[in-house]
Design a protein around this motif. Structure first.
Motif, PDB file in Angstrom:
ATOM      1  N   ALA A  71     -77.806  -1.855 -38.839  1.00 45.53           N
ATOM      2  CA  ALA A  71     -76.317  -1.287 -39.247  1.00 45.53           C
ATOM      3  C   ALA A  71     -75.994  -0.051 -38.474  1.00 45.53           C
ATOM      4  CB  ALA A  71     -76.475  -1.147 -40.821  1.00 45.53           C
ATOM      5  N   LEU A  72     -77.054   0.611 -38.190  1.00 42.98           N
ATOM      6  CA  LEU A  72     -76.966   2.169 -37.797  1.00 42.98           C
ATOM      7  C   LEU A  72     -76.602   1.797 -36.162  1.00 42.98           C
ATOM      8  CD1 LEU A  72     -77.152   5.026 -37.683  1.00 42.98           C
ATOM      9  CD2 LEU A  72     -79.539   4.882 -37.062  1.00 42.98           C
ATOM     10  N   CYS A  73     -77.304   0.947 -35.578  1.00 40.56           N
ATOM     11  CA  CYS A  73     -76.599   0.721 -34.309  1.00 40.56           C
ATOM     12  C   CYS A  73     -75.132   0.027 -33.923  1.00 40.56           C
ATOM     13  CB  CYS A  73     -77.728  -0.033 -33.369  1.00 40.56           C
ATOM     14  SG  CYS A  73     -79.482   0.623 -33.408  1.00 40.56           S
ATOM     15  N   LEU A  74     -75.047  -0.954 -34.719  1.00 35.38           N
ATOM     16  CA  LEU A  74     -73.768  -1.471 -34.920  1.00 35.38           C
ATOM     17  C   LEU A  74     -72.584  -0.588 -35.138  1.00 35.38           C
ATOM     18  CD1 LEU A  74     -74.621  -5.027 -36.500  1.00 35.38           C
ATOM     19  CD2 LEU A  74     -74.289  -4.362 -33.924  1.00 35.38           C
ATOM     20  N   ILE A  75     -72.679   0.389 -36.282  1.00 40.00           N
ATOM     21  CA  ILE A  75     -71.735   1.292 -36.462  1.00 40.00           C
ATOM     22  C   ILE A  75     -71.892   2.505 -35.555  1.00 40.00           C
ATOM     23  CG2 ILE A  75     -71.370   3.471 -38.093  1.00 40.00           C
ATOM     24  CD1 ILE A  75     -72.732   1.942 -40.253  1.00 40.00           C
ATOM     25  N   GLY A  76     -72.788   2.804 -34.661  1.00 42.35           N
ATOM     26  CA  GLY A  76     -72.584   3.549 -33.416  1.00 42.35           C
ATOM     27  C   GLY A  76     -71.672   2.920 -32.381  1.00 42.35           C
ATOM     28  N   SER A  77     -72.151   1.544 -32.126  1.00 39.13           N
ATOM     29  CA  SER A  77     -71.315   0.926 -31.191  1.00 39.13           C
ATOM     30  C   SER A  77     -69.789   0.804 -31.660  1.00 39.13           C
ATOM     31  CB  SER A  77     -71.964  -0.607 -31.015  1.00 39.13           C
ATOM     32  OG  SER A  77     -73.086  -0.626 -30.740  1.00 39.13           O
ATOM     33  N   GLY A  78     -69.574   0.484 -32.778  1.00 32.37           N
ATOM     34  CA  GLY A  78     -68.235   0.547 -33.330  1.00 32.37           C
ATOM     35  C   GLY A  78     -67.616   2.109 -32.747  1.00 32.37           C
ATOM     36  N   ILE A  79     -67.993   3.088 -33.261  1.00 31.74           N
ATOM     37  CA  ILE A  79     -67.765   4.384 -32.793  1.00 31.74           C
ATOM     38  C   ILE A  79     -67.442   4.563 -31.442  1.00 31.74           C
ATOM     39  CG2 ILE A  79     -68.177   6.885 -33.251  1.00 31.74           C
ATOM     40  CD1 ILE A  79     -69.591   6.412 -35.683  1.00 31.74           C
ATOM     41  N   VAL A  80     -68.424   4.157 -30.502  1.00 25.69           N
ATOM     42  CA  VAL A  80     -68.433   4.399 -29.288  1.00 25.69           C
ATOM     43  C   VAL A  80     -67.298   3.628 -28.717  1.00 25.69           C
ATOM     44  CG1 VAL A  80     -69.580   4.315 -26.703  1.00 25.69           C
ATOM     45  CG2 VAL A  80     -70.733   5.145 -28.925  1.00 25.69           C
ATOM     46  N   ILE A  81     -67.185   2.319 -29.102  1.00 27.62           N
ATOM     47  CA  ILE A  81     -65.880   1.442 -28.583  1.00 27.62           C
ATOM     48  C   ILE A  81     -64.687   2.362 -28.850  1.00 27.62           C
ATOM     49  CG2 ILE A  81     -64.828  -0.639 -28.965  1.00 27.62           C
ATOM     50  CD1 ILE A  81     -67.624  -1.947 -29.279  1.00 27.62           C
ATOM     51  N   PHE A  82     -64.436   2.694 -30.413  1.00 26.94           N
ATOM     52  CA  PHE A  82     -63.170   3.302 -30.793  1.00 26.94           C
ATOM     53  C   PHE A  82     -62.651   4.592 -29.743  1.00 26.94           C
ATOM     54  CE2 PHE A  82     -61.177   6.661 -33.268  1.00 26.94           C
ATOM     55  CZ  PHE A  82     -59.876   6.005 -33.583  1.00 26.94           C
ATOM     56  N   LEU A  83     -63.782   5.340 -29.637  1.00 26.80           N
ATOM     57  CA  LEU A  83     -63.620   6.625 -28.987  1.00 26.80           C
ATOM     58  C   LEU A  83     -63.284   6.314 -27.612  1.00 26.80           C
ATOM     59  CD1 LEU A  83     -65.846   9.028 -30.692  1.00 26.80           C
ATOM     60  CD2 LEU A  83     -63.405   8.960 -31.042  1.00 26.80           C
ATOM     61  N   LYS A  84     -63.853   5.336 -26.771  1.00 29.42           N
ATOM     62  CA  LYS A  84     -63.740   5.146 -25.468  1.00 29.42           C
ATOM     63  C   LYS A  84     -62.281   4.332 -25.414  1.00 29.42           C
ATOM     64  CE  LYS A  84     -68.397   4.963 -23.431  1.00 29.42           C
ATOM     65  NZ  LYS A  84     -68.111   5.576 -22.425  1.00 29.42           N
ATOM     66  N   ASN A  85     -61.785   3.808 -26.192  1.00 33.10           N
ATOM     67  CA  ASN A  85     -60.553   3.088 -26.169  1.00 33.10           C
ATOM     68  C   ASN A  85     -59.386   4.437 -26.429  1.00 33.10           C
ATOM     69  OD1 ASN A  85     -60.878   0.410 -25.692  1.00 33.10           O
ATOM     70  ND2 ASN A  85     -61.327   0.044 -27.755  1.00 33.10           N
ATOM     71  N   LYS A  86     -59.763   5.248 -27.348  1.00 33.30           N
ATOM     72  CA  LYS A  86     -58.797   6.187 -27.715  1.00 33.30           C
ATOM     73  C   LYS A  86     -58.717   7.391 -26.541  1.00 33.30           C
ATOM     74  CE  LYS A  86     -57.293   9.310 -31.266  1.00 33.30           C
ATOM     75  NZ  LYS A  86     -57.487   9.882 -32.734  1.00 33.30           N
ATOM     76  N   TRP A  87     -60.007   7.786 -26.081  1.00 33.18           N
ATOM     77  CA  TRP A  87     -60.072   9.078 -25.032  1.00 33.18           C
ATOM     78  C   TRP A  87     -60.196   8.747 -23.794  1.00 33.18           C
ATOM     79  CZ3 TRP A  87     -64.155  11.987 -28.608  1.00 33.18           C
ATOM     80  CH2 TRP A  87     -63.471  12.769 -29.721  1.00 33.18           C
ATOM     81  N   GLY A  88     -60.652   7.312 -23.530  1.00 30.41           N
ATOM     82  CA  GLY A  88     -61.333   7.139 -22.146  1.00 30.41           C
ATOM     83  C   GLY A  88     -62.532   7.053 -21.931  1.00 30.41           C
ATOM     84  N   ASP A  89     -63.183   7.047 -20.681  1.00 23.00           N
ATOM     85  CA  ASP A  89     -64.598   6.900 -20.477  1.00 23.00           C
ATOM     86  C   ASP A  89     -65.438   8.334 -20.308  1.00 23.00           C
ATOM     87  OD1 ASP A  89     -66.934   5.661 -19.798  1.00 23.00           O
ATOM     88  OD2 ASP A  89     -66.703   5.464 -17.739  1.00 23.00           O
ATOM     89  N   TYR A  90     -65.622   8.797 -21.499  1.00 20.40           N
ATOM     90  CA  TYR A  90     -66.300   9.919 -21.668  1.00 20.40           C
ATOM     91  C   TYR A  90     -67.546   9.598 -22.232  1.00 20.40           C
ATOM     92  CZ  TYR A  90     -61.764  12.767 -21.257  1.00 20.40           C
ATOM     93  OH  TYR A  90     -60.824  13.202 -20.777  1.00 20.40           O
ATOM     94  N   PRO A  91     -68.858  10.494 -21.815  1.00 21.24           N
ATOM     95  CA  PRO A  91     -68.663  11.732 -21.222  1.00 21.24           C
ATOM     96  C   PRO A  91     -68.906  11.546 -19.976  1.00 21.24           C
ATOM     97  CG  PRO A  91     -71.117  11.250 -22.197  1.00 21.24           C
ATOM     98  CD  PRO A  91     -69.861  10.167 -22.532  1.00 21.24           C
ATOM     99  N   GLU A  92     -68.234  12.705 -19.140  1.00 21.13           N
ATOM    100  CA  GLU A  92     -68.385  12.825 -17.690  1.00 21.13           C
ATOM    101  C   GLU A  92     -69.752  13.277 -17.312  1.00 21.13           C
ATOM    102  OE1 GLU A  92     -65.040  13.577 -14.547  1.00 21.13           O
ATOM    103  OE2 GLU A  92     -65.853  15.308 -15.401  1.00 21.13           O
ATOM    104  N   THR A  93     -70.268  12.908 -16.219  1.00 25.22           N
ATOM    105  CA  THR A  93     -71.573  13.228 -15.866  1.00 25.22           C
ATOM    106  C   THR A  93     -71.325  14.630 -15.093  1.00 25.22           C
ATOM    107  OG1 THR A  93     -71.732  12.097 -13.688  1.00 25.22           O
ATOM    108  CG2 THR A  93     -72.454  11.118 -15.570  1.00 25.22           C
TER     109      THR A  93
END
Length: 409
Positions: free
Chosen positions: A56-78
């Motif tokens: 559940a932790l990994c799937l929730i994390g995946s959902g948050i990462v997907i949401f933020l990448k859709n909203k903000w773009g491809d962060y973080p920058e190296t």
């Protein structure tokens, strides 16, 4: 007296801004460490280490990462990408720096096998340009600013999102004497930021980035192992580059869309959490356990762990769980070094690990052997520094030779 006061105000302002950068760096590391410990240690102790919790932790994390990448773009920058933009444009847009830090913290706290150094260094570079633009504004407008009332003056210079002077060729200073003083001031501000970060880390009892591998009492007769390990590092680097190509091709064919990749990356983090949990995160906090358990592990076990650490790193990077690769690669190199010590029980183990960690890390990263070599030296006792410097010299000479050959061809 007026000139002395202006210089003092300028230096004080720079110290204040560099302190702010140090504090932001500390806040990023503290938040990431707090939630990582909360998710992966404290909560499982309370509710039990159920596989369903980690899934559940990994799937929730995946959902948050997907949401933020859709909203903000491809962060973080190296940091590499940030430096390329800086070289090209001579300046940076630092308005999104906190988006990058937030995304990096989320990726790290949900277990990705990457390091914090890439996103943090990228943020520090961007914030340093922010500092430079603020200082440039004060430099060109100091007389006018000093005529304002105290509160208005403080508001003008300390406002975080207003009152900048961007870099331009026309305004760039040309006087060599002033440029030398500017370099010294920049060094002062960098040191002040590092001191701020260090003091904050120590005052809050945060673990250090640097964990000493142990003590060494190596002898010159053991130097014969230097060349075989360095040669072995080339095969290790070749194998890693092959691994990167294979994983990327497979991911491109099977998982062409970003959400699919991120969910797959989250599932891989879950698999590793159940099979090899010590390989999660960057690896920097696993150095002490590695040192303690090294004697009870076999060569093959340590070698497999090193390979799997690199596999997890590539799965994370390719699937969108972006982060740094220096710490994970260094940790994998340490695992290989610990494994090699099992093959030569009569030799100094820390000496072998110093050669392996430095040569394997430099050969894989294949860039800036001086920086990478000195970075690895921080983890080893001072008497191993000569052999690490020898590793740096070998790879620096080779890079220089190949650059010369490419220029001639």
């Amino acid at each position: 007296m007026h000139l002395i006061q202006k210089k003092f105000e300028f230096i004080l302002y720079g110290l204040i801004l560099s302190t702010v950068i140090g504090f932001i760096s500390f806040l990023f590391l503290r938040v990431e460490a707090f939630f990582t410990e909360f998710f992966w240690e404290k909560t499982p102790q309370i509710i039990g280490k159920s596989p369903f919790y980690f899934l559940a932790l990994c799937l929730i994390g995946s959902g948050i990462v997907i949401f933020l990448k859709n909203k903000w773009g491809d962060y973080p920058e190296t940091a590499h990408d940030t430096m390329n933009r800086l070289k090209q444009d001579k300046t940076l847009d630092y308005s999104d720096v906190f988006k990058g830090l937030a995304m990096a913290a989320i990726i790290l706290m949900f277990g990705a096998g990457v390091g914090p150094e890439a996103a943090l260094l990228s943020a520090v570079i961007s914030l340093s340009i922010w500092q430079a633009d603020k200082l440039r504004f004060l430099f060109f407008n100091q007389d006018e600013i000093n005529q304002l009332p105290f509160l208005e003056r403080a508001k003008t210079v300390l406002h975080p999102t207003k009152n900048f002077q961007k870099y331009s060729e026309e305004l760039a200073l040309k006087d060599e004497t002033i440029l030398k003083k500017k370099k010294l001031l920049n060094l002062l501000f960098i040191v002040n930021g590092l001191v701020t970060l260090t003091v904050l880390m120590k005052s809050t009892n945060q673990p250090s980035f640097i964990t000493k591998v142990g003590m060494s009492s190596w002898h010159f007769k053991e130097l014969w192992i230097f060349i075989p390990i360095v040669l072995l590092s080339f095969f290790w680097a070749y194998g890693y580059r092959w691994l990167k190509i294979v994983i990327k091709r497979v991911m491109d064919q099977l998982l062409p869309k970003m959400p699919q990749r991120i969910i797959f990356g989250g599932l891989m983090i879950f698999v590793f959490s159940q099979t090899m949990p010590s390989l999660l995160h960057s690896g920097q906090m696993s150095i002490s356990p590695l040192i303690e358990t090294r004697s009870s592990s076999t060569f093959m076990v340590l070698l497999i762990l090193a390979i799997m650490k690199l596999v997890l790193l590539q799965f994370c990077l390719t699937s969108g769980w972006t982060g740094g690769d220096i710490f994970p690669i260094f940790f994998a190199a340490l695992l290989v070094g610990a494994g090699i010590t099992k093959l030569f029980p009569g030799m100094d183990p820390v000496f072998i690990m110093a050669i392996t960690a430095s040569s394997f890390t430099i050969s894989i990263l294949n860039k800036n052997p001086i920086f990478i070599g000195l970075f690895t030296a921080l983890f080893f006792p001072i008497n191993t520094l000569p052999v690490i410097l020898l590793v740096i010299l070998v790879f620096w000479s080779m890079n220089k030779y190949f650059r010369k050959q490419n220029q001639m061809s």
